[in-house]
Design an enzyme around this catalytic site. Structure first.
Site, PDB file in Angstrom:
ATOM      1  N   GLU A 222       0.963  -1.243  -0.083  1.00 51.94           N
ATOM      2  CA  GLU A 222      -0.244  -0.055   0.159  1.00 51.94           C
ATOM      3  C   GLU A 222       0.731   1.345   0.006  1.00 51.94           C
ATOM      4  O   GLU A 222       0.803   2.133   0.658  1.00 51.94           O
ATOM      5  CB  GLU A 222      -0.896  -0.013   1.289  1.00 51.94           C
ATOM      6  CG  GLU A 222      -1.889  -1.222   1.219  1.00 51.94           C
ATOM      7  CD  GLU A 222      -2.839  -1.138   2.241  1.00 51.94           C
ATOM      8  OE1 GLU A 222      -2.596  -0.437   3.062  1.00 51.94           O
ATOM      9  OE2 GLU A 222      -3.731  -2.166   2.188  1.00 51.94           O
TER      10      GLU A 222
ATOM     11  N   ASN B 254       2.251  -4.575  -3.172  1.00 56.37           N
ATOM     12  CA  ASN B 254       0.957  -4.808  -3.183  1.00 56.37           C
ATOM     13  C   ASN B 254       0.179  -3.644  -2.992  1.00 56.37           C
ATOM     14  O   ASN B 254       0.587  -2.772  -2.156  1.00 56.37           O
ATOM     15  CB  ASN B 254       0.658  -5.958  -2.187  1.00 56.37           C
ATOM     16  CG  ASN B 254      -0.510  -6.640  -2.012  1.00 56.37           C
ATOM     17  OD1 ASN B 254      -0.981  -7.339  -2.886  1.00 56.37           O
ATOM     18  ND2 ASN B 254      -1.146  -6.625  -0.795  1.00 56.37           N
TER      19      ASN B 254
ATOM     20  N   HIS C  40     -10.303  -5.905  -2.970  1.00 54.91           N
ATOM     21  CA  HIS C  40     -11.406  -5.778  -1.836  1.00 54.91           C
ATOM     22  C   HIS C  40     -12.577  -5.040  -2.506  1.00 54.91           C
ATOM     23  O   HIS C  40     -12.413  -4.046  -2.770  1.00 54.91           O
ATOM     24  CB  HIS C  40     -10.701  -4.962  -0.465  1.00 54.91           C
ATOM     25  CG  HIS C  40      -9.949  -5.992   0.102  1.00 54.91           C
ATOM     26  ND1 HIS C  40     -10.004  -6.988   0.834  1.00 54.91           N
ATOM     27  CD2 HIS C  40      -8.600  -5.460   0.516  1.00 54.91           C
ATOM     28  CE1 HIS C  40      -9.009  -7.575   1.440  1.00 54.91           C
ATOM     29  NE2 HIS C  40      -7.847  -6.648   1.269  1.00 54.91           N
TER      30      HIS C  40
ATOM     31  N   GLU D 236      -6.040 -10.571  -2.458  1.00 58.13           N
ATOM     32  CA  GLU D 236      -7.033 -10.457  -1.053  1.00 58.13           C
ATOM     33  C   GLU D 236      -8.202 -10.334  -1.404  1.00 58.13           C
ATOM     34  O   GLU D 236      -9.106  -9.473  -0.743  1.00 58.13           O
ATOM     35  CB  GLU D 236      -6.665  -9.019  -0.278  1.00 58.13           C
ATOM     36  CG  GLU D 236      -4.923  -9.135   0.002  1.00 58.13           C
ATOM     37  CD  GLU D 236      -4.461  -7.971   1.161  1.00 58.13           C
ATOM     38  OE1 GLU D 236      -5.478  -7.389   1.455  1.00 58.13           O
ATOM     39  OE2 GLU D 236      -3.375  -7.725   1.153  1.00 58.13           O
TER      40      GLU D 236
ATOM     41  N   ASP E 179     -11.976 -10.304  -1.671  1.00 55.17           N
ATOM     42  CA  ASP E 179     -13.455 -10.647  -1.031  1.00 55.17           C
ATOM     43  C   ASP E 179     -14.400  -9.532  -1.647  1.00 55.17           C
ATOM     44  O   ASP E 179     -13.895  -8.665  -2.352  1.00 55.17           O
ATOM     45  CB  ASP E 179     -13.276 -10.383   0.505  1.00 55.17           C
ATOM     46  CG  ASP E 179     -12.677  -9.346   0.918  1.00 55.17           C
ATOM     47  OD1 ASP E 179     -12.596  -8.062   0.245  1.00 55.17           O
ATOM     48  OD2 ASP E 179     -12.210  -9.230   2.152  1.00 55.17           O
TER      49      ASP E 179
HETATM   50  C1  XIL Z   1      -6.550  -6.919   7.768  1.00 51.66           C
HETATM   51  C2  XIL Z   1      -6.775  -8.092   8.494  1.00 51.66           C
HETATM   52  O1  XIL Z   1      -7.541  -8.843   7.694  1.00 51.66           O
HETATM   53  C3  XIL Z   1      -7.218  -7.705   9.781  1.00 51.66           C
HETATM   54  O2  XIL Z   1      -7.583  -8.865  10.466  1.00 51.66           O
HETATM   55  C4  XIL Z   1      -6.378  -6.758  10.419  1.00 51.66           C
HETATM   56  O3  XIL Z   1      -7.135  -6.160  11.511  1.00 51.66           O
HETATM   57  C5  XIL Z   1      -5.926  -5.434   9.437  1.00 51.66           C
HETATM   58  O4  XIL Z   1      -5.650  -6.162   8.212  1.00 51.66           O
HETATM   59  N1  XIL Z   1      -4.969  -4.763   3.107  1.00 51.66           N
HETATM   60  C6  XIL Z   1      -3.957  -5.726   3.409  1.00 51.66           C
HETATM   61  C7  XIL Z   1      -4.469  -6.613   4.820  1.00 51.66           C
HETATM   62  O5  XIL Z   1      -3.125  -5.691   2.989  1.00 51.66           O
HETATM   63  O6  XIL Z   1      -3.320  -6.936   5.333  1.00 51.66           O
HETATM   64  C8  XIL Z   1      -5.461  -6.181   5.622  1.00 51.66           C
HETATM   65  O7  XIL Z   1      -5.600  -7.240   6.535  1.00 51.66           O
HETATM   66  C9  XIL Z   1      -6.709  -6.000   4.659  1.00 51.66           C
HETATM   67  C10 XIL Z   1      -6.232  -4.841   3.810  1.00 51.66           C
END
Ligand code: XIL
Length: 469
Positions: free
Chosen positions: A173, A214, A250, A279, A281
């Site tokens: 990020e 990422n 996401h 990641e 969802d």
């Molecule tokens: C999130 C986890 O899912 C949570 O359990 C934690 O509290 C916060 O982080 N982007 C990312 C991940 O790169 O590491 C994050 O994961 C979600 C967003």
């Protein structure tokens, strides 16, 4: 007790080799020791696992993994059997791994690696340099000390896990939505060069891991993804080791699907790096409705389609499951139902959509045939003292099946303990397994495999006859 500085290599290599051999049988995800108690019926899962379906395309399906749920055997059962790669959801982040300067805590990360290796899975390292989940001591450092601290962290952690990690999110990020660099202790101290410094340190510590950057909201072509594109292009031009871009994925149905996902992934691929959805969802505003679930399913399938269409897309990782363990409800107010499994571990419509997009569950077949051209075979890809993993393959040539059962007798007292991709029952010496809801269709020229673990004493002979019904 735990490994201190260096991890023992030989047993790891042996395990990895074993896991590789298992993969050849489509059983890379078998879980001989994941706490599945004897006599616990295995939950019915879809046809081949999602990862097995993806493997047929040369890709993987992975999941975030959280040790906080490792005592939940339904969780570990699915985690160990459906996925080919796991990403530590939190266990390898800076605040866990180096909570105070120079004090390293590898216990939680090791549990993720151990789980993966026991299940023949690879591990995505997440993450080395990130502004979030960063302990206060880093933010409190004088600017002149940040580079040393960052490089030390990368060197220690990537070095500790060298050989265990397929790909690292070295930097997570780095960008704001408008494509400018995000303010962070790293950017503040080094400017954009922090990315190159981190990548070089990671390369030196683990020359074999793929090194990635990422980020989120870079699914489509936009200011942020273009900033990532330009960064990767510049890093490559400067000879900085960069192998891959992670697109978090996401998504939320109320914001629309990034229809240029494929095009965007392809432009990264054309720079000479791999891409992955890291990641995934797909959340929605609650309550759930049939229409929202249909949209969600389409989003999931679209992501799979895009990855399949881009040769350098290595795979898709979902950000945890089931819905009750997802990070979404805690972060996005009033939203949820974002994963592939509901709270009682039933695969949702979106799960079927992913399986179908990967080529599984071909839908209504040509109708039941006599099955004359179909047969079943039995293999034991893994056996250890007192236990074994077996694979039964139902294949058809010149005929097809829509719904099947396979039965056999055990001659030496073997007991089946838990099965996947079929529902199995043992009565005395007789075992009968029927197809799971999603793998009943075996087309002409096709095959399905299910697996199970069992126990044995004395000898473990292969059943003489398998009856296919
Ligand atoms: C999130 C986890 O899912 C949570 O359990 C934690 O509290 C916060 O982080 N982007 C990312 C991940 O790169 O590491 C994050 O994961 C979600 C967003």
């Amino acid at each position: 007790m735990r490994r201190l500085r260096s991890r023992p290599r030989t047993p790891r290599a042996l395990l990895a080799a074993l896991a590789g051999a298992l993969c050849l049988y489509g059983l890379g995800t078998a879980a001989p020791a994941q706490g599945a108690a004897a006599d616990t019926p295995a939950p019915a899962t879809a046809a081949a696992s999602l990862n097995q379906l993806a493997q047929a395309h040369g890709k993987f399906v992975g999941s975030a993994a959280a040790t906080s749920h490792f005592s939940d055997t339904q969780y570990t059962g699915i985690l160990g059997s459906e996925f080919g790669q796991v990403t530590a959801e939190n266990e390898m982040k800076w605040d866990t791994v180096e909570p105070s300067r120079g004090q390293f805590n590898y216990g939680p990360g090791d549990r993720i690696v151990d789980f993966a290796q026991q299940n023949g899975q690879s591990v995505r390292g997440h993450t080395l340099v990130w502004h979030s989940q960063l302990p206060g001591w880093v933010s409190g450092l004088p600017s002149g000390e940040v580079r040393t601290a960052m490089e030390n962290h990368v060197t220690q952690v990537a070095g500790r896990y060298a050989g265990d990690i397929a790909a690292w999110d070295v930097v997570n990020e780095p960008f704001n939505e408008d494509g400018t660099f995000r303010t962070s202790p790293f950017y503040n101290a080094m400017g954009r060069d922090f990315v190159a410094h981190a990548l070089r340190a990671a390369k030196a510590a683990d020359p074999n891991a793929k090194l990635c950057i990422n980020d989120y909201n870079i699914e489509g072509v936009n200011a942020k993804s273009t900033a990532m594109y330009n960064l990767v292009r510049d890093l490559k031009a400067q000879g900085v080791p960069i192998d891959c871009v992670g697109i978090q994925g996401h998504l939320a149905i109320q914001y629309g699907f990034p229809s240029d996902l494929r095009q965007n992934m392809q432009r990264f691929a054309d720079l000479g790096v791999d891409v992955a959805i890291t990641e995934l969802d797909v959340r929605m505003q609650l309550p759930v409705s049939a229409q929202k679930e249909a949209t969600q399913s389409q989003y999931y399938a679209n992501v799979i389609d895009a990855c399949l269409a881009v040769t350098r897309c290595t795979g898709v990782t979902v950000w945890g499951f089931p819905d009750k363990y997802s990070w979404v409800p805690g972060v996005f107010d009033g939203e949820g139902s974002a994963t592939l499994w509901n709270d009682s571990y039933q695969p949702k419509q979106a799960y079927n959509a992913v399986a179908e997009a990967l080529g599984g569950d071909p839908g209504p077949g040509p109708g039941p045939g006599p099955g004359d051209g179909c047969d079943a075979s039995y293999a034991v890809p893994q056996e250890w003292n007192g236990g074994f993993t077996a694979a039964v393959t139902v294949s058809c040539d010149g005929d097809s099946l829509s719904g099947w059962s396979v039965s056999w007798g055990y001659a030496a007292g073997q007991r089946l303990t838990n099965a996947w991709n079929a529902t199995c029952q043992q009565s005395g010496t007789r075992v009968t397994c029927t197809n799971a809801p999603h793998n009943g269709n075996v087309p002409d020229g096709g095959a399905v495999t299910f697996g199970f673990n069992g126990t044995w004493t004395g000898t473990n002979p292969t059943p003489a006859t398998l009856t296919l019904g």
